[in-house]
Write a protein that holds these residues in place. Sequence first.
Motif, PDB file in Angstrom:
ATOM      1  N   HIS A 138     -10.078   0.313   0.205  1.00  0.00           N
ATOM      2  CA  HIS A 138      -9.438   1.468   0.839  1.00  0.00           C
ATOM      3  C   HIS A 138     -10.503   2.474   1.273  1.00  0.00           C
ATOM      4  N   THR A 182       2.041   2.993  -7.422  1.00  0.00           N
ATOM      5  CA  THR A 182       0.700   3.415  -7.013  1.00  0.00           C
ATOM      6  C   THR A 182       0.638   3.671  -5.512  1.00  0.00           C
ATOM      7  N   ILE A 183       1.184   2.736  -4.715  1.00  0.00           N
ATOM      8  CA  ILE A 183       1.133   2.897  -3.260  1.00  0.00           C
ATOM      9  C   ILE A 183       2.391   2.309  -2.630  1.00  0.00           C
ATOM     10  N   TYR A 206       0.813   7.698  -1.972  1.00  0.00           N
ATOM     11  CA  TYR A 206      -0.236   7.266  -2.890  1.00  0.00           C
ATOM     12  C   TYR A 206      -0.115   8.085  -4.159  1.00  0.00           C
TER      13      TYR A 206
END
Length: 142
Positions: free
Chosen positions: A56, A75-76, A107
């Motif tokens: 990322h 988390t995402i 996020y």
Amino acid sequence: MKLVITISLLLFYSCVSAQKTSDGVKNAVSAYNKALVAKDTTALNKLLHASLSYGHSNGWIEDKAEQKANLFNGTIIYHKIEQPELQVTLADNIATVRGNGAFDVDYKENKHIAFDLHVMQTWVWEKGKWQLLNRQSTSNKK
């Protein structure tokens, strides 16, 4: 509904992305982005290489198992991914894909973060299909 999406993505992926051409790679990228948004781990299992290294723009790196788990553990969350123009370079069984993209994600506790990124991916042709081996992104903002 998820079953319909999964079946549609699998049919789409099996019909158009299993081509050892630049269009086949672009179709695999598109199927991958759709699978992230849909949280479609069945499609991701086919699209992700076992040795995935997914970088990322903040330096965070995921492997295949982590990427799939992080779609469901909060988390995402990918809401939208747009990569309108991709440049593909083919070399035997390897494809390098570069392009800019707009990513709308949650996020952790941060909702709807908009990222303007330049992304580079490496895809490998194995067992008659393209699989994402690695990916790295960087911010386009100056």
